[in-house]
Scaffold this active site. Structure first.
Site, PDB file in Angstrom:
ATOM      1  N   LYS A  40       0.828  -1.206   0.000  1.00 52.39           N
ATOM      2  CA  LYS A  40       0.000   0.000   0.000  1.00 52.39           C
ATOM      3  C   LYS A  40       0.863   1.257   0.000  1.00 52.39           C
ATOM      4  O   LYS A  40       1.788   1.389   0.797  1.00 52.39           O
ATOM      5  CB  LYS A  40      -0.922   0.013   1.226  1.00 52.39           C
ATOM      6  CG  LYS A  40      -1.937   1.124   1.209  1.00 52.39           C
ATOM      7  CD  LYS A  40      -3.194   0.709   1.935  1.00 52.39           C
ATOM      8  CE  LYS A  40      -4.263   1.752   1.887  1.00 52.39           C
ATOM      9  NZ  LYS A  40      -4.787   2.028   0.559  1.00 52.39           N
ATOM     10  N   GLY A  45       6.633   0.821   5.555  1.00 56.85           N
ATOM     11  CA  GLY A  45       7.521  -0.117   4.866  1.00 56.85           C
ATOM     12  C   GLY A  45       7.603   0.151   3.376  1.00 56.85           C
ATOM     13  O   GLY A  45       8.683   0.093   2.774  1.00 56.85           O
ATOM     14  N   CYS A  46       6.477   0.458   2.777  1.00 54.45           N
ATOM     15  CA  CYS A  46       6.441   0.721   1.341  1.00 54.45           C
ATOM     16  C   CYS A  46       7.185   2.006   1.008  1.00 54.45           C
ATOM     17  O   CYS A  46       7.884   2.090  -0.004  1.00 54.45           O
ATOM     18  CB  CYS A  46       4.995   0.782   0.851  1.00 54.45           C
ATOM     19  SG  CYS A  46       4.117  -0.780   1.097  1.00 54.45           S
ATOM     20  N   THR A  47       7.056   2.997   1.866  1.00 58.24           N
ATOM     21  CA  THR A  47       7.773   4.248   1.674  1.00 58.24           C
ATOM     22  C   THR A  47       9.278   4.023   1.803  1.00 58.24           C
ATOM     23  O   THR A  47      10.057   4.499   0.961  1.00 58.24           O
ATOM     24  CB  THR A  47       7.297   5.307   2.692  1.00 58.24           C
ATOM     25  OG1 THR A  47       5.897   5.529   2.487  1.00 58.24           O
ATOM     26  CG2 THR A  47       8.056   6.609   2.541  1.00 58.24           C
ATOM     27  N   ALA A  50      10.529   2.137  -1.420  1.00 59.27           N
ATOM     28  CA  ALA A  50      10.540   2.975  -2.618  1.00 59.27           C
ATOM     29  C   ALA A  50      11.580   4.089  -2.514  1.00 59.27           C
ATOM     30  O   ALA A  50      12.247   4.417  -3.504  1.00 59.27           O
ATOM     31  CB  ALA A  50       9.148   3.548  -2.860  1.00 59.27           C
TER      32      ALA A  50
END
Length: 150
Positions: A40, A45-47, A50
């Site tokens: 998401k 974690g995704c931030t 990326a």
């Protein structure tokens, strides 16, 4: 879950990015391609993942790699995520989960004692001819570029 393995032909895909531009596997033949699937946009974690790829983007470019991020978020959510963190690579909005399912990253997850279906954080490295070179399932979000470029 992921059944694709090293040596397999990458699934053909058609997905739009944050700007509504269509991306296909054919667009990337002749380049190495990193496709990172994340649960998401705008989550910690995704931030971290990326941003690590963004911070090493020049290294990827110098080695003839293109990068695509993919989640089931909307184009608008992907656009906001991309703009907020100045990502130099496209973020594909796979709301229908066609690409996510083709790569086998959708499945049962457990978090804090609860079970639910979602995207398993997985990265595929694909060669210039569309063959999978690596499948990274144990993604280290803050050191993901090193995992890929090893």
């Amino acid at each position: 879950m992921t059944t694709l393995k090293i040596g397999d032909i990458a699934p053909a895909f058609f997905a739009k990015d944050q700007d509504g531009i269509l991306h296909t596997l054919e667009n990337y033949l002749g380049k190495k391609l990193v496709i990172f699937f994340y649960p998401k946009a705008n989550t910690p974690g995704c931030t971290a993942e990326a941003c690590d790829l963004r911070d090493h983007f020049d290294v990827f470019q110098s080695k003839n790699y293109a990068i695509l991020g993919v989640s089931a978020d909307s184009e608008k959510a992907q656009l906001n995520f991309k703009n907020k963190f100045s990502f130099p690579f496209p973020l594909l909005a796979d709301e229908s989960r066609e690409m996510i399912n083709a790569f086998g990253v959708w499945g049962l997850k457990k978090f804090m004692g609860k079970e639910y279906d979602g995207i398993h954080r997985t990265t595929f490295v694909i060669d210039e001819n569309g063959i999978i070179l690596d499948v990274i399932k144990d993604v280290k979000t803050k050191q993901h570029a090193i995992q890929i470029l090893k």
